[in-house]
Design a protein around this motif. Structure first.
Motif, short mmCIF file in Angstrom:
data_model
loop_
_atom_site.label_atom_id
_atom_site.label_comp_id
_atom_site.label_asym_id
_atom_site.label_seq_id
_atom_site.Cartn_x
_atom_site.Cartn_y
_atom_site.Cartn_z
N GLU A 85 0.74 -1.20 -0.08
CA GLU A 85 0.01 -0.16 0.05
C GLU A 85 0.80 1.37 -0.12
OE1 GLU A 85 -2.94 -0.40 3.19
OE2 GLU A 85 -3.37 -2.28 2.44
N GLU A 118 4.59 7.50 -0.09
CA GLU A 118 3.21 7.93 0.43
C GLU A 118 2.71 6.45 0.72
OE1 GLU A 118 1.97 10.60 1.17
OE2 GLU A 118 3.50 12.03 0.22
N THR A 119 1.62 6.29 1.61
CA THR A 119 1.21 5.15 2.13
C THR A 119 -0.42 5.34 1.86
OG1 THR A 119 2.75 5.00 3.76
CG2 THR A 119 0.51 3.55 4.02
N ASP A 120 -1.00 4.25 1.43
CA ASP A 120 -2.53 4.54 1.05
C ASP A 120 -3.36 4.45 2.36
OD1 ASP A 120 -3.33 4.66 -1.62
OD2 ASP A 120 -3.18 2.50 -1.96
N GLU A 121 -3.44 5.62 3.02
CA GLU A 121 -4.39 5.83 4.09
C GLU A 121 -5.58 6.09 3.46
OE1 GLU A 121 -2.55 8.75 6.97
OE2 GLU A 121 -0.72 7.57 7.04
N ASN A 122 -5.58 6.84 2.58
CA ASN A 122 -6.87 7.08 1.98
C ASN A 122 -7.13 6.79 0.67
OD1 ASN A 122 -7.93 8.69 4.51
ND2 ASN A 122 -6.43 10.44 3.89
N ASP A 123 -6.49 5.95 0.15
CA ASP A 123 -6.42 5.26 -1.43
C ASP A 123 -5.86 6.36 -2.36
OD1 ASP A 123 -7.39 2.66 -0.66
OD2 ASP A 123 -9.49 3.43 -0.86
N ASP A 124 -4.84 7.29 -1.73
CA ASP A 124 -4.58 8.26 -2.61
C ASP A 124 -2.87 8.49 -2.53
OD1 ASP A 124 -3.95 9.01 0.02
OD2 ASP A 124 -4.83 10.93 -0.05
#
Length: 132
Positions: A54, A74-80
């Motif tokens: 992610e 960046e990590t997919d905290e909000n799928d972004d």
């Protein structure tokens, strides 16, 4: 990850092998500046978007002195994660006016030598990576 990369832009087959070993899911050029020809006319990759689980990292090759630089992670905290990392890479390369879809399309065309008409005829192939 960065220490494992050679201190030079990658050849396309080298970028492909990054997904064969270890946890990397996908490697892609991210901007029109990603693919450049060297003195011998061989295409080399100067920017990478690296997808691991992610997390998305954007790397840019600057020069022999500085080598590969981490532009974003960046990590997919909000799928972004993809959008955030790709936008930072585009800004770094001065291509932020293009938008992600156009930047990715131009990078793919340069890397694989595809005629733009082939990409235009199959836009669904880029939808998942190029959503704006």
């Amino acid at each position: 990850m960065i220490p494992a990369l050679p201190n030079r832009p990658l050849y396309e087959p080298e970028a492909d092998t990054l997904t064969e070993e270890g946890p990397i899911d996908l490697v892609a050029p991210g901007s029109p500046e990603s693919v450049q020809e060297d003195e011998g006319g061989t295409q080399r990759i100067h920017d990478l978007l690296i997808f691991i689980d992610e997390t998305v990292a954007a790397l840019a090759y600057t020069d022999k002195e500085h080598g590969w630089t981490l532009i974003a992670k960046e990590t997919d905290e909000n799928d972004d994660a993809y959008q955030l990392a790709h936008d930072q890479l585009l800004e770094y390369r001065g291509c932020d006016g293009l938008g992600r879809k156009e930047a990715l399309k131009r990078a793919v065309i340069k890397l694989y030598g595809l005629p733009e008409e082939a990409i235009e005829a199959n836009p669904e192939e880029l939808v998942s990576l190029g959503e704006e």
